[in-house]
Design a protein around this motif. Structure first.
Motif, PDB file in Angstrom:
ATOM      1  N   GLU A 228      20.164  71.241   5.735  1.00 28.45           N
ATOM      2  CA  GLU A 228      21.607  70.978   5.815  1.00 28.45           C
ATOM      3  C   GLU A 228      21.896  69.927   6.897  1.00 28.45           C
ATOM      4  O   GLU A 228      22.706  69.019   6.692  1.00 28.45           O
ATOM      5  N   LEU A 250      19.952  71.722  -4.420  1.00 26.86           N
ATOM      6  CA  LEU A 250      20.567  72.477  -5.520  1.00 26.86           C
ATOM      7  C   LEU A 250      19.512  72.976  -6.499  1.00 26.86           C
ATOM      8  O   LEU A 250      19.589  74.107  -7.001  1.00 26.86           O
ATOM      9  N   ASN A 255      18.970  79.765  -0.577  1.00 26.36           N
ATOM     10  CA  ASN A 255      20.262  80.233  -0.087  1.00 26.36           C
ATOM     11  C   ASN A 255      20.762  79.358   1.068  1.00 26.36           C
ATOM     12  O   ASN A 255      20.604  79.693   2.234  1.00 26.36           O
ATOM     13  N   TYR A 256      21.344  78.227   0.726  1.00 27.09           N
ATOM     14  CA  TYR A 256      21.945  77.378   1.749  1.00 27.09           C
ATOM     15  C   TYR A 256      23.390  77.809   1.979  1.00 27.09           C
ATOM     16  O   TYR A 256      23.964  78.562   1.183  1.00 27.09           O
ATOM     17  N   TRP A 258      26.368  77.011   1.193  1.00 28.23           N
ATOM     18  CA  TRP A 258      27.019  76.132   0.225  1.00 28.23           C
ATOM     19  C   TRP A 258      28.498  75.944   0.519  1.00 28.23           C
ATOM     20  O   TRP A 258      29.069  74.888   0.224  1.00 28.23           O
ATOM     21  N   THR A 259      29.134  76.934   1.119  1.00 24.42           N
ATOM     22  CA  THR A 259      30.559  76.777   1.438  1.00 24.42           C
ATOM     23  C   THR A 259      30.758  75.644   2.438  1.00 24.42           C
ATOM     24  O   THR A 259      31.687  74.827   2.297  1.00 24.42           O
ATOM     25  N   ARG A 262      29.992  72.256   0.675  1.00 23.18           N
ATOM     26  CA  ARG A 262      30.870  71.876  -0.446  1.00 23.18           C
ATOM     27  C   ARG A 262      31.767  70.694  -0.081  1.00 23.18           C
ATOM     28  O   ARG A 262      31.809  69.693  -0.811  1.00 23.18           O
ATOM     29  N   ILE A 280      28.128  72.578  -6.431  1.00 27.28           N
ATOM     30  CA  ILE A 280      28.180  73.450  -5.253  1.00 27.28           C
ATOM     31  C   ILE A 280      29.397  74.362  -5.321  1.00 27.28           C
ATOM     32  O   ILE A 280      29.316  75.560  -5.021  1.00 27.28           O
ATOM     33  N   ILE A 283      28.702  77.250  -7.474  1.00 28.44           N
ATOM     34  CA  ILE A 283      27.833  78.244  -6.824  1.00 28.44           C
ATOM     35  C   ILE A 283      28.648  79.137  -5.911  1.00 28.44           C
ATOM     36  O   ILE A 283      28.488  80.368  -5.892  1.00 28.44           O
ATOM     37  N   VAL A 284      29.557  78.523  -5.133  1.00 29.32           N
ATOM     38  CA  VAL A 284      30.400  79.302  -4.215  1.00 29.32           C
ATOM     39  C   VAL A 284      31.283  80.264  -4.996  1.00 29.32           C
ATOM     40  O   VAL A 284      31.428  81.432  -4.629  1.00 29.32           O
TER      41      VAL A 284
END
Length: 484
Positions: A228, A250, A255-256, A258-259, A262, A280, A283-284
């Motif tokens: 990240e 992606l 488990n990044y 993602w929030t 985004r 993303i 995913i969220v």
């Protein structure tokens, strides 16, 4: 037995940042005695009244609003099942508790719904911090999720993100082979190295920072936050490799956070890939599907991506498609809000967003229909409309603006704007409208009102600005009179 480098937990940078926000003055360290847990309500598992001698505990502090916390739940369950005979895993929900009333019923019910829905997927003890967040403060928690390992003597021997805690560490703890000093030493080196990398990038040498982050990734390949950091370094410096890395992340199914990624996916770089940002966002949305309010917020964030994607390119049809996509999502959000009794007020907010962006979508092709929509908005007196910005939209019609309609919008902007500077600006625009219409008497009166209001604010910049506007108007008025 030597601890694997990849399990060293980094919390130093996060804590140093968040302490400035929360201002708490109690941060526990490895070697400290574990404070007592003050719990408002136990929701699952065996309550912990005190830390028993000769027993090991894994204590996690979590928050409902935190995506990384939800990602930690299945991992904590795996650890709880693997070490069910040796270690008690407990998760304490805090960070959102009501600080005014003795019991925050809505919050407690929200966590209860989560625990019930997770079922066997949340197979460990769960409690809620008291309404004063006493436990959180005693343990000095600043970032979520944060976990502590408490040994058989009741002392803390490990602090970090539970998502990075592997069973090898707990095996060492259970067998009394865990080397606390080595863990601290490795953790300090990691934190120092990462701090230096971020400082180098801040000074403008992003290529050196990039080499540094790559060396950390080589040493700690399982540390998801490093990827990240690398993405953000690339994106902030408009390196097109940022999107290549993001696509790889992606596709890796890791488990990044993602929030957090985004918005960064399309806001940090001059070369955003909106398709990746939308992936993303999906995913969220999937990750928070268990909670209506969280899903509402995630859907709204996706709608915003469509808006950003469509604006700025000069393509009217593309802009309209983006607004239409956003409106469709807001319609879905509106239905969710209306179906949930505690989100009725939030439903009004999305109804107003739909109105305002419908106006933006049709105004460039059908001004008459756009004016009819604004008249309906005025009739409904929609609470969450940003009338201040809508006023600019009404005044920027491609042809002749409807000044009578604009005056009504200006009045709503004056009434509803929460900031004094916006109120004064709206009044000044109202004076400008009167002047354009030729109603010089009302224009002069309104300009004077703006000056008087600015003087009450005692903001010298505002006073100077609006006195100048009044003088310019008077000068123009005198010239017009002379020309007559």
């Amino acid at each position: 037995m030597k601890v694997k480098p990849k399990i060293i937990v980094y919390i130093g940078v996060i804590i140093s940042i968040l302490t400035q926000t929360y201002g708490q003055d109690t941060t526990l360290s490895v070697g400290d005695k574990a404070p007592t847990l003050i719990i408002q309500k136990w929701l699952k598992g065996t309550p912990i009244k005190k830390f028993e001698k000769d027993k090991i505990y894994l204590v996690e502090f979590t928050a409902f609003f935190c995506p990384g916390c939800h990602l930690a739940i299945p991992h904590l369950t795996e650890l709880a099942m693997e070490f069910k005979e040796e270690i008690q895993v407990v998760s304490i929900y805090t960070g959102e508790s009501n600080t005014k009333d003795s019991t925050d019923v809505n919050y407690i019910e929200r966590i209860e719904r989560l625990v019930k829905r997770k079922g066997s997927g949340m197979e460990f003890t769960v409690g809620i911090d008291d309404y004063k967040q006493t436990t959180k403060k005693k343990w000095g928690v600043y970032a979520y999720p944060t976990a502590f390992i408490v040994n058989r003597s009741g002392k803390i021997i490990w602090i970090g993100n539970p998502n990075h805690l592997e069973s090898d560490v707990l095996k060492q703890v259970v067998s009394d082979k865990f080397n606390t000093d080595e863990e601290l030493s490795q953790g300090n080196k990691y934190t120092e190295h990462l701090d230096n990398i971020l400082k180098i990038e801040k000074k403008g040498d992003y290529l050196t920072a990039l080499k540094g982050i790559d060396s950390l990734i080589a040493a700690y390949p399982q540390r998801s936050e490093l990827y990240e950091y690398k993405f953000r370094i690339l994106a902030r410096n408009n390196d097109e490799r940022a999107n290549i890395l993001l696509q790889w992340m992606l596709n890796s199914n890791e488990n990044y956070n993602w929030t957090g990624l985004r918005e960064d996916a399309y806001l940090l770089s001059k070369y955003p890939d909106y398709g990746l940002a939308l992936r993303i966002a999906d995913i969220v949305i999937e990750n928070v599907a268990y909670d209506v309010e969280s899903k509402v917020n995630a859907l709204n964030a996706k709608a915003r991506i469509y808006l950003y994607k469509s604006y700025g390119g000069g393509n009217l049809e593309e802009e309209k498609r983006g607004i239409k996509k956003a409106i469709d999502i807001w319609q879905e959000v509106l239905e969710l809000c209306n179906s949930n009794g505690i989100l009725v007020d939030k439903a009004k907010e999305f109804k107003d967003l739909i109105y305002r962006y419908q106006y933006k979508m049709i105004v460039k092709t059908n001004e008459e229909e756009a004016e009819t929509l604004v008249q309906q908005m005025l009739k409904d007196k929609l609470e969450y409309i940003n009338w201040y910005y809508l006023l600019d939209d009404v005044l920027q019609l491609p042809t002749q603006p409807n000044y009578d309609l604009a005056l009504q919008v200006a009045d709503m902007a004056i009434i509803t704007s929460p900031i004094e500077a916006m109120v004064l600006s709206s009044k000044k625009k109202k004076a400008d409208i009167y002047a354009t219409k030729g109603d010089l008497e009302r224009a002069l009166t309104t300009y004077r009102e703006v000056v008087i209001s600015s003087e009450k604010s005692k903001n010298q910049n505002l006073i100077k600005r609006y006195k100048k506007a009044l003088m310019e108007f008077k000068r123009k008025f005198e010239l017009e009179e002379n020309n007559k």
